[in-house]
Design a protein around this motif. Structure first.
Motif, PDB file in Angstrom:
ATOM      1  N   UNK A  27       1.190  -1.135   0.064  1.00 39.63           N
ATOM      2  CA  UNK A  27       0.062  -0.249   0.255  1.00 39.63           C
ATOM      3  C   UNK A  27       1.018   1.351  -0.204  1.00 39.63           C
ATOM      4  N   UNK A  28       2.075   1.152   0.563  1.00 38.69           N
ATOM      5  CA  UNK A  28       3.021   2.035   1.282  1.00 38.69           C
ATOM      6  C   UNK A  28       4.281   1.641   1.099  1.00 38.69           C
ATOM      7  N   UNK A  29       4.953   1.792  -0.130  1.00 41.67           N
ATOM      8  CA  UNK A  29       6.213   1.717   0.469  1.00 41.67           C
ATOM      9  C   UNK A  29       7.069   2.297   1.350  1.00 41.67           C
ATOM     10  N   UNK A  30       7.058   1.806   2.437  1.00 43.84           N
ATOM     11  CA  UNK A  30       8.315   2.696   3.777  1.00 43.84           C
ATOM     12  C   UNK A  30       9.566   2.336   3.759  1.00 43.84           C
ATOM     13  N   UNK A  31      10.445   3.014   4.716  1.00 47.91           N
ATOM     14  CA  UNK A  31      11.744   3.478   4.271  1.00 47.91           C
ATOM     15  C   UNK A  31      11.853   2.236   6.465  1.00 47.91           C
ATOM     16  N   UNK A  32      12.329   0.850   6.265  1.00 50.00           N
ATOM     17  CA  UNK A  32      12.257   0.681   7.147  1.00 50.00           C
ATOM     18  C   UNK A  32      14.050   0.508   8.169  1.00 50.00           C
ATOM     19  N   UNK A  33      13.906   0.546   9.229  1.00 48.58           N
ATOM     20  CA  UNK A  33      15.986   0.711  10.167  1.00 48.58           C
ATOM     21  C   UNK A  33      15.299  -0.583  10.819  1.00 48.58           C
ATOM     22  N   UNK A  34      15.736  -1.908  10.805  1.00 48.03           N
ATOM     23  CA  UNK A  34      16.168  -3.484  11.164  1.00 48.03           C
ATOM     24  C   UNK A  34      17.502  -2.891  12.395  1.00 48.03           C
ATOM     25  N   UNK A  35      17.346  -2.953  13.619  1.00 46.11           N
ATOM     26  CA  UNK A  35      17.971  -3.052  14.571  1.00 46.11           C
ATOM     27  C   UNK A  35      18.650  -4.496  14.684  1.00 46.11           C
ATOM     28  N   UNK A  72      12.119  -8.351   0.364  1.00 48.04           N
ATOM     29  CA  UNK A  72      11.450  -9.028  -0.902  1.00 48.04           C
ATOM     30  C   UNK A  72      10.274  -8.732  -0.936  1.00 48.04           C
ATOM     31  N   UNK A  73       9.723  -7.967  -0.412  1.00 45.99           N
ATOM     32  CA  UNK A  73       8.149  -7.692  -0.552  1.00 45.99           C
ATOM     33  C   UNK A  73       8.326  -5.865  -1.073  1.00 45.99           C
ATOM     34  N   UNK A  74       9.510  -4.687  -0.770  1.00 45.31           N
ATOM     35  CA  UNK A  74       9.751  -4.054  -1.656  1.00 45.31           C
ATOM     36  C   UNK A  74       9.966  -2.853  -1.001  1.00 45.31           C
ATOM     37  N   UNK A  75      10.498  -3.125   0.774  1.00 43.63           N
ATOM     38  CA  UNK A  75      10.351  -1.653   2.036  1.00 43.63           C
ATOM     39  C   UNK A  75      11.730  -1.777   1.600  1.00 43.63           C
ATOM     40  N   UNK A  76      11.779  -0.142   2.001  1.00 46.44           N
ATOM     41  CA  UNK A  76      13.294   0.141   1.439  1.00 46.44           C
ATOM     42  C   UNK A  76      14.134   0.215   2.778  1.00 46.44           C
ATOM     43  N   UNK A  77      15.031  -1.573   3.032  1.00 44.66           N
ATOM     44  CA  UNK A  77      15.616  -2.068   4.206  1.00 44.66           C
ATOM     45  C   UNK A  77      17.069  -1.189   4.448  1.00 44.66           C
ATOM     46  N   UNK A  78      17.288  -1.050   6.048  1.00 45.17           N
ATOM     47  CA  UNK A  78      17.906  -0.619   6.291  1.00 45.17           C
ATOM     48  C   UNK A  78      18.312  -1.118   7.278  1.00 45.17           C
ATOM     49  N   UNK A  79      19.900  -2.455   7.260  1.00 41.84           N
ATOM     50  CA  UNK A  79      20.102  -3.267   7.854  1.00 41.84           C
ATOM     51  C   UNK A  79      20.882  -2.585   8.616  1.00 41.84           C
ATOM     52  N   UNK A  80      21.038  -2.362  10.358  1.00 40.67           N
ATOM     53  CA  UNK A  80      21.751  -1.853  11.041  1.00 40.67           C
ATOM     54  C   UNK A  80      22.557  -2.548  12.214  1.00 40.67           C
ATOM     55  N   UNK A  81      23.564  -2.431  12.541  1.00 41.18           N
ATOM     56  CA  UNK A  81      25.011  -3.739  13.994  1.00 41.18           C
ATOM     57  C   UNK A  81      24.368  -2.453  14.900  1.00 41.18           C
ATOM     58  N   UNK A  82      23.769  -2.359  15.994  1.00 36.22           N
ATOM     59  CA  UNK A  82      23.940  -1.561  17.468  1.00 36.22           C
ATOM     60  C   UNK A  82      25.362  -2.506  18.035  1.00 36.22           C
ATOM     61  N   UNK A  83      26.617  -2.240  17.478  1.00 39.17           N
ATOM     62  CA  UNK A  83      27.335  -2.686  17.657  1.00 39.17           C
ATOM     63  C   UNK A  83      27.364  -1.883  19.344  1.00 39.17           C
ATOM     64  N   UNK A  99      10.282   5.496   8.781  1.00 35.49           N
ATOM     65  CA  UNK A  99       8.879   5.073   8.326  1.00 35.49           C
ATOM     66  C   UNK A  99       8.823   3.938   9.665  1.00 35.49           C
ATOM     67  N   UNK A 100      10.027   3.086   9.666  1.00 33.65           N
ATOM     68  CA  UNK A 100       9.189   2.343  10.739  1.00 33.65           C
ATOM     69  C   UNK A 100      10.923   1.672  10.967  1.00 33.65           C
ATOM     70  N   UNK A 144       1.462   8.593  14.992  1.00 34.66           N
ATOM     71  CA  UNK A 144       0.538   8.426  13.308  1.00 34.66           C
ATOM     72  C   UNK A 144       1.256   8.169  12.520  1.00 34.66           C
ATOM     73  N   UNK A 145       2.736   8.886  12.084  1.00 35.17           N
ATOM     74  CA  UNK A 145       3.153   8.114  10.582  1.00 35.17           C
ATOM     75  C   UNK A 145       4.715   7.326  11.154  1.00 35.17           C
ATOM     76  N   UNK A 146       5.023   7.252  12.405  1.00 34.78           N
ATOM     77  CA  UNK A 146       5.776   6.160  12.435  1.00 34.78           C
ATOM     78  C   UNK A 146       5.014   4.960  12.758  1.00 34.78           C
TER      79      UNK A 146
END
Ligand code: ARG
Length: 607
Positions: free
Chosen positions: A137-145, A175-186, A350-351, A380-382
């Motif tokens: 529905x909406x392409x979001x930018x996701x940061x995964x820590x 795979x679903x098309x999100x803009x994913x940032x994979x972060x290692x919070x060392x 966004x997430x 509301x947005x995050x």
């Protein structure tokens, strides 16, 4: 002519752009239209759509809204019979190619029967265009820590869980098309570096010229901790070192880098073996941002003095964050406040998804509450999620440790996995059939696959027992069973000399066969793929995908037991090919491959 070509190409574009439909979402939409029309006087009516049970008499899906709707009417003082309501709802469902018919059963269940042609069409497009993700529905930018081990300490099984779960969630969202940032919070910052650096300077005074040989950081950590606890002079020096490091004194930064590099190399070995991609952005990255946010929080009156510490309360707070320690130093809390601000405001995520042990749930609740309070986080947005997981236990159901009671070294654990997976393959005499290279591929695929799969297939909220014996079983919901099932499925078409390309061509001239009850059952499982993924986007529980891929494998084997795909004569020559079933087989294999990919498993063509 031009217009015809344009129309044709835009049609093609649309068909490749469009992903498969979510069955549940489509039905939900259709029934919500029908129920709102049939029951205009009920506000916000319940829309209850579910998969039907095993008995195909009751249809493929069902709508169970009529009983709760009748209750709502009762509250309004109107008597309505659920069965009548069901008939009224059915009459108002907009026509859709997904549905062939409805039946009202029992007190008022609506049984929904899917249209075979629709399912055939969905499966053909899997073969012709590949397994496409449902449209976002909406392409979001996701940061995964995720992962986030600590420098100079051993990366333990908890970090392994975080690494495996985080990587799989990242794979899914990519795979679903999100803009994913994979972060290692060392964990690469904090007071422990004071004593480590001070000890390094004493032990290797020429560290600036010659790299010190500290391969065993554990021992080095223990030595410095001992001095720190016993020697007042050393303690003072350690404190002074922290201050110097945090003001970025070049010699101290150099010493810190030397120490971090040793750990970093060890972590990288694990990531390489498990094929994990992640960007390092440790706590140190936030030093200047921590200074800044502390000033802001203080200026805006959010910090409270508590016996010399500066604390901040969330809104529901049972405990506050410690933002500044009494010695002026920052904490884990401070770095997470700076990090959430950096991620939402600078990175424009966004997430954010944090993957750590469940023990940190409260920490993140308070971080989220404080970030909301100061206006960094806007619900509301995050979207923010803490993806927690239970502890890993040994087979004795106690905390997973070595026999001598030490933390298990992850590299040793992976080596053990390799050894055990080779033994399993040898027991099955695979070493007699496979070339040395094929055997090595199978060994690695099984070893790392089973470690990942055992973790992902358990509900992450529960603790789980780490057992090589269990994960290497070839029956039940294990990676070994699934990898074998997949190679067996792939071998069916191979035996008929049908390459994937040839099968793609077959799909242009032949229909997927869904006549037999077992074919129909398999086909219906396969088109549920988008729904399974969308459910995981909601609760971030990867075990749903494991249960699904296992369901494909078991439903396939039911199908294969009762439906021949290829007929051979007594001399073993192929005399007849059932093309429609080969197509169904291919759709199953392709869907399984997709699942494996999201789970981080590497299927092999021969094992
Ligand atoms: N280093 C931490 C640990 O070992 C995990 C960090 C998780 N991420 C975060 N932003 N706090 O438990």
């Amino acid at each position: 002519l031009n217009r015809a070509i344009m129309a044709e190409s835009s049609k093609q574009l649309n068909s490749t752009k469009k992903g498969p439909e979510s069955i549940l979402k489509t039905l939900h939409h259709l029934f919500s239209v029908a129920i709102q029309t049939a029951c205009p006087d009920i506000t916000d009516p319940p829309i209850d759509i579910a998969l039907s049970g095993a008995n195909i008499k009751f249809g493929d899906y069902q709508c169970n809204s009529s009983m709760p709707l009748a209750n709502r009417y009762k509250q309004l003082g109107k008597k309505v019979i659920p069965k009548d309501l069901s008939n009224k709802i059915i009459a108002n469902v907009p026509p859709h190619p997904l549905i062939s018919k409805f039946e009202v059963a029992g007190p008022g269940f609506i049984n929904i029967f899917l249209n075979k042609d629709y399912v055939i069409q969905s499966l053909s497009s899997i073969i012709e265009e590949g397994v496409k993700p449902p449209v976002l529905e909406k392409k979001m930018k996701v940061l995964i820590d995720f992962s986030a081990p600590n420098i100079a300490k051993e990366m333990h099984v908890g970090h392994l869980r975080s690494t495996i779960i985080g990587d799989s969630i990242a794979r899914l969202l990519e795979y679903l098309g999100y803009d994913v940032l994979r972060i290692n919070h060392l964990g690469d910052w904090g007071t422990q570096f004071g004593m480590l650096i001070a000890h390094l300077q004493d032990k290797f005074p020429d560290y600036l010229l010659k790299s010190p040989p500290i391969s065993d950081l554990q021992a080095f950590y223990k030595e410095s901790k001992k001095r720190f606890d016993e020697d007042e002079e050393f303690k003072k020096k350690a404190y002074a070192s922290v201050v110097k490091l945090q003001s970025f004194d070049p010699d101290h930064v150099k010493a810190w880098e030397l120490i971090c590099d040793v750990s970093r190399q060890n972590f990288q070995k694990i990531y390489d073996r498990l094929d994990i991609k992640i960007i390092e952005r440790g706590e140190s990255f936030y030093q200047t941002r921590m200074e800044k946010i502390v000033k802001e929080l203080s200026a805006n009156g959010y910090l409270e003095d508590d016996e010399g510490r500066k604390v901040m309360w969330g809104d529901s707070g049972s405990i506050p964050l410690t933002v500044v320690k009494s010695d002026g130093g920052f904490t884990y809390d401070t770095s997470d406040m700076a990090a959430i601000k950096q991620r939402l405001e600078e990175e424009k995520a966004d997430w954010i998804i944090y993957v750590t042990d469940a023990g940190q749930a409260t920490h993140f609740q308070i971080i989220f509450a404080c970030a909301k309070k100061v206006g960094i986080l806007n619900p509301q947005i995050h979207r923010v999620d803490h993806v927690g997981f239970g502890v890993v236990l040994g087979e004795d159901k106690k905390k997973f440790k070595t026999r001598s009671g030490d933390t298990i070294r992850l590299l040793d654990l992976l080596d053990e996995g390799l050894k055990r997976s080779l033994e399993t393959l040898q027991e099955k005499q695979r070493d007699k059939v496979l070339t040395p290279e094929e055997l090595k591929n199978a060994q690695e695929s099984v070893a790392y696959g089973c470690i990942k799969y055992a973790d992902l297939s358990h509900n992450r909220n529960h603790e789980y027992v780490f057992s090589f014996d269990k994960m290497l079983e070839d029956k039940g919901n294990t990676a070994v069973y699934l990898l074998y099932a997949y190679t067996r499925i792939k071998s069916i078409a191979k035996n008929a000399n049908l390459t994937p390309d040839k099968i793609k061509n077959l799909a242009k001239t032949h229909k997927v066969s869904l006549e037999h009850e077992k074919e129909w059952k398999l086909g219906k499982v396969l088109i549920r793929f988008p729904d399974v993924l969308l459910k995981i986007v909601e609760d971030l529980c990867m075990h749903h995908l494991c249960e699904y891929v296992y369901e494909i494998a078991t439903t396939f084997s039911e199908f294969y037991d009762s439906c021949y795909c290829i007929e051979k004569d007594s001399s073993g020559d192929v005399v007849k090919i059932n093309e429609g079933r080969i197509l169904l087989t291919e759709a199953a294999a392709l869907t399984m491959e997709r699942c494996f990919d999201i789970l981080g498993l590497k299927p092999i063509s021969k094992m």
